[in-house]
Motif scaffolding. Structure first.
Motif, PDB file in Angstrom:
ATOM      1  N   LEU A 149      12.271  -5.233   2.029  1.00 23.58           N
ATOM      2  CA  LEU A 149      12.804  -5.742   3.469  1.00 23.58           C
ATOM      3  C   LEU A 149      13.432  -4.997   4.111  1.00 23.58           C
ATOM      4  N   ARG A 176       3.781  -4.271   6.690  1.00 26.70           N
ATOM      5  CA  ARG A 176       4.991  -3.111   7.132  1.00 26.70           C
ATOM      6  C   ARG A 176       4.129  -1.789   6.329  1.00 26.70           C
ATOM      7  N   THR A 177       3.406  -1.806   5.261  1.00 27.86           N
ATOM      8  CA  THR A 177       3.138  -1.251   4.790  1.00 27.86           C
ATOM      9  C   THR A 177       1.503  -0.318   5.368  1.00 27.86           C
ATOM     10  N   GLN A 221       7.400   6.179   4.719  1.00 25.23           N
ATOM     11  CA  GLN A 221       6.780   6.339   5.913  1.00 25.23           C
ATOM     12  C   GLN A 221       7.470   7.140   6.550  1.00 25.23           C
ATOM     13  N   PRO A 231       0.928   2.287   9.103  1.00 22.48           N
ATOM     14  CA  PRO A 231       0.565   3.989   9.567  1.00 22.48           C
ATOM     15  C   PRO A 231      -0.389   3.931   9.029  1.00 22.48           C
ATOM     16  N   PHE A 256       9.132   0.565  12.928  1.00 20.78           N
ATOM     17  CA  PHE A 256       9.972   1.502  12.814  1.00 20.78           C
ATOM     18  C   PHE A 256       9.335   2.781  12.147  1.00 20.78           C
ATOM     19  N   GLY A 257       8.488   2.396  11.352  1.00 23.65           N
ATOM     20  CA  GLY A 257       8.088   4.188  10.302  1.00 23.65           C
ATOM     21  C   GLY A 257       6.909   4.911  11.860  1.00 23.65           C
ATOM     22  N   ILE A 270      14.849  -0.046  -0.876  1.00 15.78           N
ATOM     23  CA  ILE A 270      15.139  -0.053   0.805  1.00 15.78           C
ATOM     24  C   ILE A 270      15.314   0.897   1.324  1.00 15.78           C
ATOM     25  N   ILE A 283      10.467   8.691   7.072  1.00 17.43           N
ATOM     26  CA  ILE A 283      11.075   8.323   8.383  1.00 17.43           C
ATOM     27  C   ILE A 283      12.326   9.275   8.129  1.00 17.43           C
TER      28      ILE A 283
END
Lengths: 628, 442
Positions: free
Chosen positions: B92, B176-177, A530, B180, B104-105, A523, A532
């Motif tokens: 997730l 999501r992957t 990414q 970016p 979010f990223g 998680i 973050i």
């Protein structure tokens, strides 16, 4: 090997690179910092007590005995074994009745309290496990009635201040004829005089401790009963195993770890408990420590050291058990509902018994405290026996001016007494600070340790944070008392907050670690990949997901702090916080005031617990029910 | 250009070698699968490349940048490696909606030279200069719209992961992957939590995705079928040691050793023990299945003596490798299965250079009336498209695949032969591949 094709760099550069990589991971940096801080805050006070036992105390027996009293310049520097020698070998003469009896110092100050301490701890363990364990089994595995009501009221004795039940015991059973002082409710209502052994000493102390700590047993054992895979028992049932055999061969071994955890926890807590033996008049290590006259200050520290040794012993045993191979607490079930044992008609009997009993342990103290505040004189139950409502008073609450008559000793009524409210304010302040600090640090430790599971340093930090948990409260209190006096912060909020934080970090770190361990590392890795940043991962992913257990980690120190006496009583003057203020009113004989304060305290804690529970789903019981 | 280079990468915990001296070159735009049984170190390898795990020694280069080098003490954290990672359980964030999970990223990128083109692709060109900035709401919307269209999840943007099915969650994780625009995409058994039908569907979608994104894919799986169908190259690992790194068909047809031959292919390859010597014409005269004299005719020239000496040299080199700690998870010779009807006692003799094992894939077993080997149908499993049969020959069992809906009766007598040049010869002494060839029964 193809090493020569590598880009060789200097040793320093490489080490620096490695260190840089290590430290730029937030969990490593936090662990490093917390490890150092906790080592100091946990070990240093302990060191100071040990040192105190070999230090010279001006005006006490060690300086007199070594004839160094007059030499003021050596006071702080010379170390002496006098206190140890004297405690273990010296004899003193005391008066018992008319005779003069010579007894050894050790038997009065050490062996008797020590044996009492150990005995009440052992009895309390048995009692708590029997009572809490049976209750846990009935609630989770049978079709007992009123489960919801029973399971919430069962933990009341733990939520309430320790001395509540002890005071209530006194109010119920004491009598002027047997124990001296005021008549209790039993005498007033039924004219029953309970024997002395029932009113004071080992028996009532053990019973009260057992009832107070039974919720531990209920939460820990019940947690396993609840999560245990019902298939395990069903498999035995299908093989036609008798029910009792299933219970003893399968169910019981599975809850063994929880029983052991409970034993350790109850043992160390009972050992360090001060108020219960104090009210019920038993000489234990903790009451003896407090009762030790100031000219035996060094020897008092020896008692504290002995209590600490018990703490260490328990920690070692705990380590052995939790790291053992037969650690099957994680046996959790996929199968949903287990079939409940049908108690038949007995379910009403059991339920009725528990309802009555919990009424005594959970509701009764509150009612009794409330009633006490309306009695014109302590123990004057005439309004009950004669049924005259006029024999009650509101003066303890409502007196608004300074009066010396009516037994008020110049105190204003509770509602107008600024000293009381200032003490409440102090308690509140300490509780908030401790909760914020302990909760934050504990959560960080839980997070960092779960990120570095294999690291030795992480497990060191975890143990360091965990150590105060199994230390008897009084021993921790003494450690901070000696430490605080040494650095000149005695009777400051700083010292109280420091001691409270160190003692309560384990509450938060345990619940945080448990929940973080369950959170898949992926998680967070999904967010790391990414790019973050750390604080955003914490605030937007980790904390929201684990908010229930994290809030428990803040809630538990807060609640415990509100009602803490043993830890704080040595660290400040009586008017500083409300629990020490209670002792003041008790000494003054203003029992109505202490009852009133107790009442406010209990209601405050219950209200807080309910609000937080309703708002967030977190509760005290979910916080206790964990393993290190 | 995202080429990944692993040089002598080792990861160990004490004496346990999770990955043992792995050197690997993954080409730009390749689709490489790391394949192996569970616990073989493939996930560890992937996590080391991504930076989630730190190797004990070795060097890793991504796109020309050294991201890890134990000798230089370099270890670039995963967030600076600009890679994408698809987790097995999707990972997730349960507290965020689908839209928030994907965005979010993106909302977090803050660098110079950002732009989003008409298709909704994020272009990152830091060398273009200019002020570092964050993406605007509109830009993020555009990117999210593009990636969610790729995996067809537009209707679910406001749902929470808990409200989605496994397949939908998987798609969100992919979106999501992708958002970016990573140079490399790492996938850790991404399909293993899906049901069989969905898995097949997602497999083909991943293939299309690889084509459309043009990034380098590294994919971990223990499912040899997945590896065979998706990969441009398969990297087979066992016990932390690289076994073979080749194109799927090479791995299938010319397995380096008996372990690979057994691991790849479903139904599994038939192993037939053989004993005999090489003849003057290069063929091997061997005795197989207790009573048959056979001739193994290699498709290429092979000199047994030379082959043995070079194999032994390699083995000696591997064993002589210097290790800082003794490897406790020893590399034991693979014990290949020989299917028999009833358990037979193990041969108690020492193996020598005349012991071979012939591997015959099920599709090369031909049932025909003129076959030289006598057999009996032991079991038959028709799927409609093909029938998998197990044939009893003496005490041995051979597995064959017959195309079409042929019905066999259990116990029915048949005759069979080994067809084609696809049989594989291994040495029994070291389990290594010797050559491919044809099996003739005398």
């Amino acid at each position: 090997m193809a090493n020569e094709t590598y880009n060789r760099v200097s040793g320093f550069r490489r080490t620096w690179n490695r260190f840089h990589t290590y430290i730029t991971k937030p969990q490593n940096a936090i662990l490093l910092a917390l490890g150092i801080i906790l080592t100091v805050t946990t070990l240093f006070p302990m060191y100071t007590i040990v040192r105190d036992t070999v230090r010279l105390h001006p005006g006490s027996i060690d300086s007199q005995g070594t004839a160094l009293e007059s030499q003021t310049e050596v006071m702080g520097k010379t170390l002496t074994t006098y206190n140890w020698k004297n405690l273990f070998t010296a004899k003193i003469t005391t008066r018992v009745g008319r005779e003069r009896v010579t007894r050894s110092v050790a038997s009065i100050y050490l062996w008797t309290p020590l044996i009492n301490s150990v005995l009440i701890s052992i009895f309390a363990c048995f009692g708590a496990i029997l009572y809490g364990g049976v209750f846990a089994y009935l609630v989770t595995r049978t079709n007992l009635k009123f489960k919801k009501y029973l399971s919430s009221i069962f933990i009341f004795p733990y939520i309430m201040p320790q001395w509540t039940l002890a005071v209530m015991w006194q109010n119920l059973f004491n009598s002027n004829a047997v124990t001296g002082g005021n008549d209790g409710l039993f005498v007033a209502l039924f004219n029953v005089f309970m024997p002395k052994w029932w009113c004071e000493g080992i028996f009532p102390v053990s019973v009260v401790l057992a009832i107070h700590y039974a919720p531990f047993a209920y939460i820990l054992i019940g947690g396993i009963f609840r999560n245990m895979d019902a298939n395990l028992e069903e498999a035995a049932t299908i093989l036609d195993t008798p029910r009792w055999k299933t219970f003893f061969r399968i169910t019981l071994p599975l809850v063994k770890p929880a029983i052991l955890s409970t034993v350790l926890l109850v043992f160390s807590s009972a050992m360090g408990s001060y108020p219960i033996p104090h009210y019920l008049k038993l000489s234990t290590l903790s009451t003896q420590y407090v009762g030790m006259s100031s000219n035996r200050a060094g020897q008092a520290s020896i008692l504290a050291v002995i209590m600490m040794l018990f703490g260490f012993l328990i920690l070692i045993v705990n380590q052995r058990i939790t790291s053992g191979r037969k650690n099957f607490t994680t046996v959790t079930g996929k199968s949903g509902q287990s079939s409940l044992v049908n108690l038949g008609a007995a379910k009403y009997v059991f339920s009725f018994m528990f309802v009555i009993f919990t009424l005594f342990t959970g509701i009764m103290p509150i009612v009794l405290f409330a009633v006490e505040t309306f009695l014109p004189n302590p123990g004057d139950y005439s309004f009950l026996t004669y049924g005259i409502a006029g024999h009650t008073t509101t003066k303890w609450w409502l007196t608004a001016e300074n009066v010396t008559e009516n037994g008020m000793y110049g105190q204003k009524g509770i509602l107008y007494n600024s000293d009381i409210w200032r003490a409440f304010g102090g308690t509140f302040f300490v509780a908030v600070c401790c909760a914020l600090l302990a909760g934050t640090i504990g959560t960080l430790i839980g997070y960092c340790v779960s990120k570095n599971r294999r690291s030795k340093w992480a497990s060191y930090v975890n143990n360091m944070a965990f150590l105060p948990y199994l230390m008897p409260s009084l021993a921790v209190g003494v450690a901070f008392f000696v430490f605080g006096s040494g650095v000149g912060i005695y009777n400051t909020f700083l010292l109280l907050v420091l001691a409270g934080t160190v003692k309560y970090i384990p509450f938060a770190s345990r619940s945080a670690l448990n929940s973080m361990m369950q959170l898949s590392g992926e998680i967070e890795e999904a967010a790391i990949i990414q790019d973050i940043p750390w604080w955003k991962r914490m605030t937007q992913i980790i904390i929201p997901i684990q908010k229930t257990s994290i809030i428990s980690g803040f809630l538990l120190p807060f609640m415990t702090c509100l009602r803490e006496l043993t830890l704080f009583m040595l660290l400040c003057g009586q008017g500083k916080i409300i629990t020490t203020m209670l002792g003041y009113f008790d000494e003054m004989g203003l029992y109505a005031f202490s009852s009133g304060i107790n009442l406010i305290l209990i209601i405050l804690i219950l209200v807080f617990n309910t609000i937080v529970n309703k708002l967030t789903g977190a509760s005290i019981d979910s916080g206790i029910g964990g393993r290190s | 250009m995202a080429r990944i280079e692993l040089t002598h990468v080792t990861k160990r915990w004490g004496g346990f070698y999770a990955v043992d001296d792995l050197s690997l070159l993954i080409d730009d735009n390749a689709f490489v699968t790391l394949l192996g049984p569970s616990g073989c170190g493939k996930t560890t390898t992937l996590r080391m490349i991504a930076g989630l795990e730190t190797p004990t020694t070795g060097k890793i280069v991504i796109d020309g940048v050294t991201v890890f080098d134990s000798d230089a003490g370099i270890n670039i954290p995963p967030n600076k490696r600009r890679v994408g990672f698809l987790f097995q359980n999707y990972a997730l964030w349960p507290n965020m909606t689908v839209y928030q999970n994907i965005s979010f990223g993106l909302s977090n990128i803050n660098e110079a030279g950002l732009s989003v083109n008409e298709n909704g692709e994020l272009i990152r060109n830091p060398s273009a200069g200019g002020e570092a900035r964050k993406l605007t709401k509109e830009e993020i919307d555009k990117i999210v719209a593009r990636v969610s269209a790729i995996v067809k999840i537009q209707p679910f943007m406001d749902r929470y992961p808990g409200e989605l099915s496994g397949g939908q969650q998987q798609r969100v994780a992919i979106a999501r992957t992708l958002a970016p625009g990573p140079r490399v995409l790492f996938m850790d058994e991404p399909l293993s939590n899906l049901d069989a039908k969905l898995r097949l569907e997602m497999r083909s979608e991943l293939q299309r995705l690889h084509l459309s994104t043009g990034s380098t894919f590294v994919y971990v799986t223990h499912d040899q079928m997945e590896a065979m169908t998706l990969a441009t190259r398969i990297c087979l690992i066992n016990n932390g040691v690289l076994q073979q790194y080749d194109e799927p068909l090479t791995v299938y047809n010319r397995p380096n050793n008996t372990f690979i031959a057994d691991f790849v292919g479903n139904p599994a390859i038939n192993f037939i023990n053989a004993r005999g010597t090489q003849q003057g014409d290069g063929s091997f005269s061997v005795k197989i299945l207790d009573s048959y004299e056979a001739k193994f005719v290699p498709t290429e020239k092979i000199n047994v003596a030379e082959w043995y000496s070079s194999a032994e040299k390699e083995i000696a080199e591997f064993e002589a490798k210097e290790r800082p700690a003794e490897k406790i998870n020893k590399d034991l010779p693979f014990n290949y299965p020989v299917a028999t009807v009833s358990d037979t006692e193990k041969e108690q003799r020492e193996l020598d250079r005349e012991d071979w094992v012939i591997g015959v894939r099920p599709e090369f077993i031909r049932i025909s009336d003129d076959g030289p080997i006598e057999g009996e149908i032991f079991s038959a499993m028709p799927t409609g498209m093909e029938t998998t049969v197990r044939i009893r020959v003496g005490n041995y069992l051979l597995t064959g695949v017959v195309f079409g809906g042929v019905l066999y009766k259990i116990g029915q007598k048949i005759r069979l032969s080994f067809a084609g040049n696809g049989a594989v010869l291994f040495s029994r002494v070291n389990g290594r591949f010797v050559c491919c060839g044809r099996v003739d029964i005398a």
